[in-house]
Design a protein around this motif. Structure first.
Motif, short mmCIF file in Angstrom:
data_model
loop_
_atom_site.label_atom_id
_atom_site.label_comp_id
_atom_site.label_asym_id
_atom_site.label_seq_id
_atom_site.Cartn_x
_atom_site.Cartn_y
_atom_site.Cartn_z
N CYS A 21 15.13 -39.12 -13.64
CA CYS A 21 15.98 -39.88 -14.55
C CYS A 21 17.44 -39.75 -14.15
O CYS A 21 18.21 -40.72 -14.22
CB CYS A 21 15.77 -39.41 -15.99
SG CYS A 21 14.20 -39.93 -16.72
N VAL A 101 16.61 -44.49 -24.73
CA VAL A 101 15.92 -44.03 -23.53
C VAL A 101 14.47 -44.51 -23.52
O VAL A 101 13.91 -44.79 -22.45
CB VAL A 101 16.01 -42.49 -23.41
CG1 VAL A 101 15.05 -41.95 -22.37
CG2 VAL A 101 17.44 -42.09 -23.05
N SER A 449 14.33 -36.56 -20.19
CA SER A 449 14.72 -37.96 -20.02
C SER A 449 16.14 -38.23 -20.49
O SER A 449 16.93 -38.87 -19.78
CB SER A 449 13.75 -38.87 -20.78
OG SER A 449 12.43 -38.71 -20.34
N VAL A 450 16.47 -37.75 -21.68
CA VAL A 450 17.80 -38.01 -22.24
C VAL A 450 18.89 -37.34 -21.42
O VAL A 450 19.85 -37.99 -20.98
CB VAL A 450 17.86 -37.56 -23.71
CG1 VAL A 450 19.31 -37.56 -24.20
CG2 VAL A 450 17.01 -38.46 -24.59
N ARG A 453 19.23 -38.77 -17.77
CA ARG A 453 20.02 -40.00 -17.66
C ARG A 453 21.51 -39.72 -17.87
O ARG A 453 22.36 -40.24 -17.14
CB ARG A 453 19.53 -41.05 -18.66
CG ARG A 453 20.16 -42.41 -18.44
CD ARG A 453 19.58 -43.47 -19.35
NE ARG A 453 20.02 -43.32 -20.72
CZ ARG A 453 20.22 -44.34 -21.56
NH1 ARG A 453 20.01 -45.58 -21.14
NH2 ARG A 453 20.59 -44.14 -22.80
#
Length: 465
Positions: A21, A101, A449-450, A453
């Protein structure tokens, strides 16, 4: 061929969900990116390979989520499982970002499926990956490669050159040769130290020898150690971790999700002395299943046994290994090498304490015990229908919570409290910012993921500046 003589904008260390990510986020922001994965290509992705779902806030039902899951409810769940041991502003920021997301992950080629039923009851709160974690990873790698991200496998980082909070280069060992990799920014996404048993023993003592590592054997914490030794501020209790009860017959490493057992709520759990030691019906499974690894770790020889009867056999997803079977509780005890008199009394006392109610394994029902210590608060049904079954369980460690402190941009914080000049972190290596203790299903993927990114985008912007 990857040109290691060039200077990249962003160097990502790690190869799982958080790392990919970050790499995609940085590349889509215009940065040149190199990913260093310490594992061979077949084993790429760390613990992400064994995942299934992603917990996310959302305002309404979708094709793959059965109803809304508000930011406030997500945060309340986080408070409950951590006992308040979380960075509230950072946690709320993560939850808020998770809504976007979820959509972004789909844009990176990840496909989702209708969620699974049964004891997980996650259809409303978690999006399930079509094909599981490996399919999710393959989609991220395919997108990263299509975007022009360079990737090296079998490339463990053996040294980091960090001076006054600024990353300068990383040393890798590959094909018995040493190379120095230069980049303008660093994203550390290399996981925790759960596969480093000697490090685990510093906090758990000899008990750690009996721990099983559910995920990758490559998460040894070397990058985490290098960062902490270079003046990065640590966060998290080193004894806290995502630890569940898994089948004691699982391999030492990489057994994954197929060795986890979802049947605690359907019976009783006893230790090697054939005695119960905790309330098996304390709360719904997705919020409380991760407490059982630590509970078993505190028992003699770090071993326990889940005992249930024929009425519950088909109510949960089985382990890779078949349950141990007995025509009576005493026969079952003999097969488990437990004291038959004690186990028979433990089960008899439990049965005598069960009060009738309406059984509902999808919610907190009114089936409970009375006058029993420890109690069983919900889903208490008599264990009386032959044949009887048991699963032996040990602590299955997924990842550790000791990590590096970050801010809401995923930028690493130094010991003096100042943000690092050009270093970011995402995933398990910084999970302790959000998870002081406890775990809820799918939240590790949310963190990866958060913050992945965020780290990628932040690193790209930092490199341009």
């Amino acid at each position: 061929m990857v040109d290691l003589t060039r200077q990249y904008d962003v160097l990502v260390v790690g190869g799982g969900n958080a790392a990919l990510c970050a790499a995609i986020g940085a590349r889509r922001s215009g940065a040149s990116v190199l990913v260093l994965e310490g594992a061979p290509k077949f084993y790429r992705g760390g613990n992400t390979r064994h995942t299934r779902n992603f917990r996310c806030a959302h305002d309404s039902a979708t094709e793959t989520l059965t109803g809304p899951y508000s930011e406030e409810e997500f945060f309340d769940d986080l408070l409950r499982i951590t006992g308040g041991e979380t960075n509230e502003p950072l946690a709320r920021h993560m939850i808020r970002e998770s809504k976007e997301v979820l959509i972004w992950l789909g844009e990176q080629g990840i496909q989702f499926q209708p969620s699974l039923g049964g004891t997980l009851t996650l259809g409303r709160t978690n999006a399930f990956f079509l094909g599981g974690g490996r399919a999710m990873l393959n989609a991220l790698y395919r997108t990263a490669e299509d975007l022009g991200v360079d990737i090296l496998y079998d490339a463990p980082v053996t040294a980091l050159d960090i001076q006054d909070g600024m990353f300068l280069s990383a040393t890798i060992t590959r094909d018995q040769a040493t190379s120095v990799v230069r980049a303008r920014t660093l994203v550390a996404a290399a996981g925790g130290f759960e596969a480093n048993i000697e490090w685990m023993k510093e906090y758990w003592g000899e008990a750690a020898d009996n721990f099983l590592i559910r995920g990758t054997p490559y998460n040894r914490g070397s990058v985490l150690r290098m960062l902490l030794d270079s003046g990065v501020q640590e966060i998290g209790d080193p004894t806290q971790c995502h630890a569940v009860a898994i089948d004691a017959r699982a391999p030492k490493y990489d057994g994954g999700i197929i060795t986890r057992l979802d049947c605690v709520v359907f019976g009783v759990v006893v230790n090697k002395n054939a005695e119960r030691f905790y309330d098996e019906g304390e709360d719904v499974w997705p919020k409380r299943y991760a407490i059982w690894g630590r509970l078993v770790a505190a028992q003699p020889d770090q071993i326990a046994y889940i005992i249930f009867d024929a009425s519950s056999l088909k109510l949960f997803m089985p382990s890779l290994f078949p349950p141990i079977t007995g025509g009576s509780i005493r026969e079952l005890a003999q097969k488990l090498e437990l004291n038959a008199d004690v186990l028979d009394k433990t089960v008899s006392d439990f049965n005598a304490a069960v009060r009738p109610g309406t059984f509902n394994y999808n919610d907190l029902d009114d089936c409970r015990t009375e006058g029993l210590t420890p109690p069983k608060s919900h889903w208490a049904r008599k264990i009386e229908t032959a044949p009887f079954y048991a699963y032996p369980v040990r602590p299955g460690i997924t990842f550790t919570y000791l990590g590096v402190r970050v801010n809401d941009q995923a930028r690493i914080i130094m010991k003096d409290g100042k943000p690092a000049a050009n270093m970011f972190a995402a995933g398990e290596i910084m999970a302790g910012n959000v998870l002081g203790r406890g775990y809820a299903a799918g939240i590790g993927m949310t963190i990866g993921s958060v913050f992945g990114r965020l780290a990628g985008r932040g690193a790209s912007k930092n490199a341009r500046n």
